[in-house]
Design an enzyme around this catalytic site. Structure first.
Site, short mmCIF file in Angstrom:
data_model
loop_
_atom_site.label_atom_id
_atom_site.label_comp_id
_atom_site.label_asym_id
_atom_site.label_seq_id
_atom_site.Cartn_x
_atom_site.Cartn_y
_atom_site.Cartn_z
N LYS A 1 -9.65 1.77 -1.68
CA LYS A 1 -9.74 1.22 -0.32
C LYS A 1 -11.06 1.65 0.34
CE LYS A 1 -6.93 1.20 3.95
NZ LYS A 1 -5.74 1.80 4.58
N GLU B 1 0.84 -1.21 0.00
CA GLU B 1 0.00 0.00 0.00
C GLU B 1 0.88 1.26 0.00
OE1 GLU B 1 -1.76 0.67 3.88
OE2 GLU B 1 -3.45 1.78 3.03
N CYS C 1 -4.84 -3.12 3.42
CA CYS C 1 -4.43 -2.88 4.81
C CYS C 1 -5.57 -2.98 5.83
CB CYS C 1 -3.71 -1.53 4.90
SG CYS C 1 -2.54 -1.49 6.28
N1 LIG Z 1 -2.64 1.75 6.59
C1 LIG Z 1 -3.50 1.11 7.35
O1 LIG Z 1 -4.61 0.80 6.92
C2 LIG Z 1 -3.04 0.77 8.73
C3 LIG Z 1 -3.95 -0.21 9.44
C4 LIG Z 1 -3.51 -0.46 10.85
O2 LIG Z 1 -2.55 0.10 11.34
C5 LIG Z 1 -4.29 -1.41 11.65
O3 LIG Z 1 -5.33 -1.90 11.20
O4 LIG Z 1 -3.86 -1.70 12.79
#
Ligand SMILES: NC(=O)CCC(=O)C(=O)O
Length: 264
Positions: free
Chosen positions: A111, A40, A146
């Protein structure tokens, strides 16, 4: 099928353009793979919120150009990770790009679940609203980014749309590494699918990254796992095992909730 997950070190000392060129040359080296996956927001770093606006690009911007060429040079399916996408009107999305081996844009995924609660990505980026699957010759791939990993209903939706291989492109922090591994295995077990989850290494905006990109089979077994630094994690997997697992242990057929017609 062979997949390579490129766990990129996102180091703010390296310019975005230099990183783009370096990552493209890494992609070009993966000629023996069918599918190459990037993390990502590897141009900026997923936590480098101040850079989202300054480095935002349109879908046909510099990352598109460089990655389309890298995919066709290598002759691979390329999940080129995500970019901060700027749309007409100025809004931003965290958008993944998937290229075919001829360098055509095969899919984009915005996303859906943005991270940060009332700050960061959650306020800077718009939320996507569409589930996206991509048909490869050997398997149907479902896309997630993510924080999406925490939302099982998204993955179940991808499975209902035919996904057998779930690709998660991420910038997951070291602080919650245990959740990353646990959730990747949970999604594989509950959806009886392969999970290929590619994160970043290094630290951006002061947030050390977990690395530990991981590939899990439909039985929940870890086929390969990276360490903490930059790494190319290559794995062979057999997409026919998804159907076989779903046949031998037909838990998906026992769903009673959230399906139009319960199957048993
Ligand atoms: N970039 C993100 O989506 C980070 C997600 C995260 O840090 C978490 O779910 O814990």
């Amino acid at each position: 099928m062979r997949a390579s997950l490129l766990q990129i070190d996102v180091d703010e000392a390296e310019s975005v353009d230099a990183r783009r060129q370096r990552v493209a040359s890494l992609v070009r080296r993966q000629t023996a793979s069918d599918l190459v996956i990037l993390p990502e927001l590897w141009t900026t770093g997923a936590f480098a919120y101040e850079s989202f606006g300054t480095e935002a690009e349109s879908l046909d911007g510099p990352t598109y150009e460089v990655m389309a060429k890298a995919a066709s040079d290598a002759g691979v399916w390329l999940h080129a990770g995500s970019i901060p996408e700027r749309v007409t009107g100025g809004g931003l999305y965290n958008t993944s790009l998937v290229f075919s081996p001829s360098g055509d844009l095969a899919a984009t995924y915005r996303k859906i679940h943005r991270f940060g609660f009332d700050k960061g990505e959650a306020v800077l980026m718009g939320a996507g609203s569409e589930l996206v699957t991509v048909r490869l010759p050997e398997t149907t791939v479902g896309l997630a980014t993510c924080y999406d990993l925490r939302f099982p209903e998204l993955f179940r939706g991808l499975v209902d749309a035919g996904a057998e291989t779930l690709v998660v492109s991420a910038g997951w922090p070291e602080r919650r590494r245990s959740h990353w591994t646990l959730l990747a295995q949970a999604r594989a077990v509950e959806d009886q699918a392969y999970v290929l989850a590619c994160g970043t290494a290094g630290a951006h905006a002061g947030v050390p990254q977990a690395g530990h990109s991981i590939v899990v089979n439909p039985w929940g077994e870890v086929l390969a796992e990276a360490g903490g630094g930059e790494e190319v994690l290559t794995v062979e997997f057999d997409p026919s095992k998804v159907g076989a697992t779903r046949e031998q242990f037909p838990a998906l057929k026992d769903r009673l909730l959230g399906v139009a017609t319960p199957r048993r």
